[in-house]
Design a protein around this motif. Structure first.
Motif, PDB file in Angstrom:
ATOM      1  N   ILE A 174       0.858  -1.179   0.000  1.00 12.89           N
ATOM      2  CA  ILE A 174       0.000   0.000   0.000  1.00 12.89           C
ATOM      3  C   ILE A 174       0.895   1.229   0.000  1.00 12.89           C
ATOM      4  N   THR A 175       0.660   2.097  -0.970  1.00 15.94           N
ATOM      5  CA  THR A 175       1.412   3.339  -1.075  1.00 15.94           C
ATOM      6  C   THR A 175       0.431   4.489  -0.915  1.00 15.94           C
ATOM      7  N   VAL A 176       0.746   5.377  -0.009  1.00 13.21           N
ATOM      8  CA  VAL A 176      -0.094   6.541   0.219  1.00 13.21           C
ATOM      9  C   VAL A 176       0.678   7.770  -0.222  1.00 13.21           C
ATOM     10  N   VAL A 177       0.057   8.554  -1.097  1.00 13.06           N
ATOM     11  CA  VAL A 177       0.681   9.790  -1.575  1.00 13.06           C
ATOM     12  C   VAL A 177      -0.184  10.948  -1.110  1.00 13.06           C
ATOM     13  N   VAL A 178       0.424  11.850  -0.358  1.00 12.11           N
ATOM     14  CA  VAL A 178      -0.285  13.031   0.121  1.00 12.11           C
ATOM     15  C   VAL A 178       0.319  14.231  -0.588  1.00 12.11           C
ATOM     16  N   PRO A 179      -0.501  14.876  -1.420  1.00 12.20           N
ATOM     17  CA  PRO A 179       0.037  16.062  -2.108  1.00 12.20           C
ATOM     18  C   PRO A 179       0.333  17.179  -1.094  1.00 12.20           C
ATOM     19  N   THR A 180       1.507  17.753  -1.213  1.00  8.69           N
ATOM     20  CA  THR A 180       1.919  18.769  -0.248  1.00  8.69           C
ATOM     21  C   THR A 180       1.154  20.077  -0.412  1.00  8.69           C
ATOM     22  N   ASP A 181       0.583  20.330  -1.579  1.00  6.54           N
ATOM     23  CA  ASP A 181      -0.152  21.583  -1.757  1.00  6.54           C
ATOM     24  C   ASP A 181      -1.523  21.537  -1.096  1.00  6.54           C
ATOM     25  N   SER A 182      -1.980  20.380  -0.654  1.00 12.09           N
ATOM     26  CA  SER A 182      -3.271  20.302   0.008  1.00 12.09           C
ATOM     27  C   SER A 182      -3.166  20.416   1.521  1.00 12.09           C
TER      28      SER A 182
END
Length: 186
Positions: A174-182
């Motif tokens: 499982i890979t979680v990507v959290v956009p830094t602009d949000s």
């Protein structure tokens, strides 16, 4: 897997095979025991479930089914050896009837759970959250309650013992990507 009924004239009937549960040979006290038999087939055994099919020799006989861990079955079926696991079932429905309103008997409550003909069941309907790598017993017996307190099965108790599989480690990643602009302040 299927269960097999013993032949009446077999001199080895008094010997218990290693994998046979002691309740398999218990007969109600009455001599008019119903000759119906039940084949129990277990398939698709997983860590958390199994599919169970009951095939009665007499499609008109009413029967009760249940499943539990073998460890619990062994304890409960020995509490009243003359009745076997039926004593456990009767005590459960008696307790529920005693705490119900109105004219409710254990027979009336148990009657609601009866089956007829070929039926399929899932282990998880009887054992909440079945455990991996655990022995379970699925059992059934024929009934024809008359409303007397001494009602009991009209057939012997048929059992099938099986073991759920072990869990298998998943290869899932499982890979979680959290956009830094949000993210505020990011």
């Amino acid at each position: 897997f299927t269960s097999c009924e013993k032949k009446q004239n077999n001199p080895d009937n008094n010997k218990k095979p290693d994998n046979e549960n002691p309740d398999n040979n218990k007969k109600p006290d009455n001599e008019d025991i119903n000759k119906a038999s039940f084949d129990i087939e277990v398939s698709n055994i997983l860590a958390g479930n199994a599919e169970i099919k009951v095939i009665p020799s007499d499609k008109d006989v009413k029967y009760y089914v249940y499943a539990m861990s073998k460890a619990k079955y062994d304890v409960e079926s020995k509490k009243k050896p003359e009745l076997g696991i039926f004593a456990f079932d009767k005590s459960w429905y008696t307790m529920v009837a005693d705490h119900s309103q109105g004219d409710v008997t254990w027979q009336k409550l148990m009657e609601k759970e009866m089956n007829k003909g070929d039926k399929s069941f899932d282990l998880y309907n009887y054992e909440y959250f079945p455990r991996p790598n655990t022995e379970y017993v699925f059992y059934c017996y024929g009934t024809d309650f008359k409303g007397n307190d001494d009602d009991k099965p009209i057939t012997k108790i048929f059992t099938k013992t099986f073991t759920t599989t072990d869990t298998v480690k998943s290869d899932n990643k499982i890979t979680v990507v959290v956009p830094t602009d949000s993210i505020e302040g990011g």
